[in-house]
Design a protein around this motif. Structure first.
Motif, PDB file in Angstrom:
ATOM      1  N   LEU A 133      43.490   4.193  11.527  1.00 16.07           N
ATOM      2  CA  LEU A 133      44.318   3.092  11.039  1.00 16.07           C
ATOM      3  C   LEU A 133      43.751   2.530   9.742  1.00 16.07           C
ATOM      4  N   LYS A 134      42.432   2.340   9.700  1.00 15.12           N
ATOM      5  CA  LYS A 134      41.781   1.798   8.505  1.00 15.12           C
ATOM      6  C   LYS A 134      41.985   2.720   7.311  1.00 15.12           C
ATOM      7  N   LYS A 135      41.869   4.027   7.542  1.00 13.13           N
ATOM      8  CA  LYS A 135      42.082   4.989   6.460  1.00 13.13           C
ATOM      9  C   LYS A 135      43.503   4.882   5.921  1.00 13.13           C
ATOM     10  N   GLY A 136      44.456   4.714   6.844  1.00 14.37           N
ATOM     11  CA  GLY A 136      45.850   4.588   6.430  1.00 14.37           C
ATOM     12  C   GLY A 136      46.085   3.341   5.598  1.00 14.37           C
ATOM     13  N   GLU A 137      45.452   2.230   5.984  1.00 15.44           N
ATOM     14  CA  GLU A 137      45.602   0.978   5.244  1.00 15.44           C
ATOM     15  C   GLU A 137      44.990   1.092   3.851  1.00 15.44           C
ATOM     16  N   GLU A 138      43.842   1.750   3.752  1.00 22.07           N
ATOM     17  CA  GLU A 138      43.180   1.930   2.455  1.00 22.07           C
ATOM     18  C   GLU A 138      44.024   2.813   1.540  1.00 22.07           C
ATOM     19  N   ALA A 139      44.623   3.854   2.118  1.00 22.56           N
ATOM     20  CA  ALA A 139      45.473   4.752   1.336  1.00 22.56           C
ATOM     21  C   ALA A 139      46.703   4.016   0.825  1.00 22.56           C
ATOM     22  N   SER A 140      47.276   3.157   1.674  1.00 28.35           N
ATOM     23  CA  SER A 140      48.447   2.388   1.275  1.00 28.35           C
ATOM     24  C   SER A 140      48.110   1.449   0.129  1.00 28.35           C
ATOM     25  N   LEU A 141      46.941   0.820   0.189  1.00 29.96           N
ATOM     26  CA  LEU A 141      46.504  -0.086  -0.872  1.00 29.96           C
ATOM     27  C   LEU A 141      46.316   0.669  -2.182  1.00 29.96           C
ATOM     28  N   GLU A 142      45.766   1.866  -2.108  1.00 33.18           N
ATOM     29  CA  GLU A 142      45.566   2.689  -3.306  1.00 33.18           C
ATOM     30  C   GLU A 142      46.904   3.019  -3.964  1.00 33.18           C
TER      31      GLU A 142
END
Length: 255
Positions: free
Chosen positions: A119-128
């Motif tokens: 989930l954290k990886k997905g949130e970081e990717a979305s922010l990028e």
């Protein structure tokens, strides 16, 4: 005393709500009219009230949620709340193998940690992807405007010699407003913002609707897809997809 919440109840994610609305807007009932909540309830063989609750992001029985999702031709993993879905995927296999083994708590914790890490990886990717959109929106809008106008004029033989270069800058300013809307939706997590913007005439609609669709499609397929792996731009692509599919439906109804 508070009622104990059903562990098998689920809710749709903000992205899921957008997919649900998009799918419902694209379907028609037997009379050719837009699919209503009542019509969807009949397809899913559940109550209209349950459908409305699910579309309002309230929790409903997982079986009812699955019926709605399947009736609209969607997948659970694309509709259910991401964090909840990931954790459930980790918990359910453990529950199915409940043998009383002392190692089970450790397996459970490991599964949840893995789910939350994803989930954290997905949130970081979305922010990028959001920051990329913000930094490049001017260039994106200009290229998209030029590509859409070129396609429009090339398809009409009467416009072969027409000079549309002066219109590119004007149209690009309109596309920037669409990109700003997408950024704001991603930033605050309010997916209904796009529908409200359409209903309240807060986005430009000064020309053939297909031009807006073509411009956004260019950004999605020629820019986003070449700049990010699919998972990294999942939410950004979803927003673009939503506007691409909903603009002709919603705007033709309002204008």
């Amino acid at each position: 005393m508070n009622k104990k919440r059903n562990r098998d109840s689920v809710s749709a994610s903000p992205e899921g709500i957008m997919r649900l609305k998009q799918a419902r807007a694209s379907q028609r009932d037997d009379e050719g009219k837009p699919l209503s909540y009542e019509g969807l309830a009949q397809k899913a063989q559940i109550s209209k009230k349950t459908v409305e609750r699910f579309f309002n992001q309230e929790r409903v029985d997982r079986g009812y949620a699955s019926a709605i999702i399947q009736a609209l031709g969607l997948r659970e993993e694309d509709v259910l709340y991401l964090k909840e879905s990931l954790v459930l995927e980790s918990i359910e296999p453990i529950q199915a193998k409940d043998t009383g083994d002392s190692e089970r708590p450790g397996e459970f914790i490991k599964g949840v940690e893995t789910a939350l890490s994803e989930l954290k990886k997905g949130e970081e990717a979305s922010l990028e992807a959001m920051e990329w959109l913000k930094a490049n929106r001017k260039a994106l809008s200009q290229e998209a405007a030029e590509a859409a106008l070129r396609k429009h004029y090339d398809q009409n033989p009467n416009n072969v010699d027409t000079d549309y270069s002066g219109d590119i800058e004007v149209f690009s300013q309109e596309i920037i407003k669409y990109l700003q809307l997408i950024y704001d939706c991603l930033d605050v997590g309010d997916w209904e913002m796009m529908d409200r913007a359409i209903q309240e005439s807060k986005i430009p609609v000064n020309r053939d609707l297909q031009l807006y669709v073509d411009a956004l499609d260019f950004i999605k397929n020629k820019k986003v897809s070449l700049s990010f792996a699919p998972e990294k731009a999942k939410q950004l692509t979803l927003c673009l997809d939503y506007l691409i599919k909903i603009i002709p439906i919603r705007l033709s109804a309002y204008f």
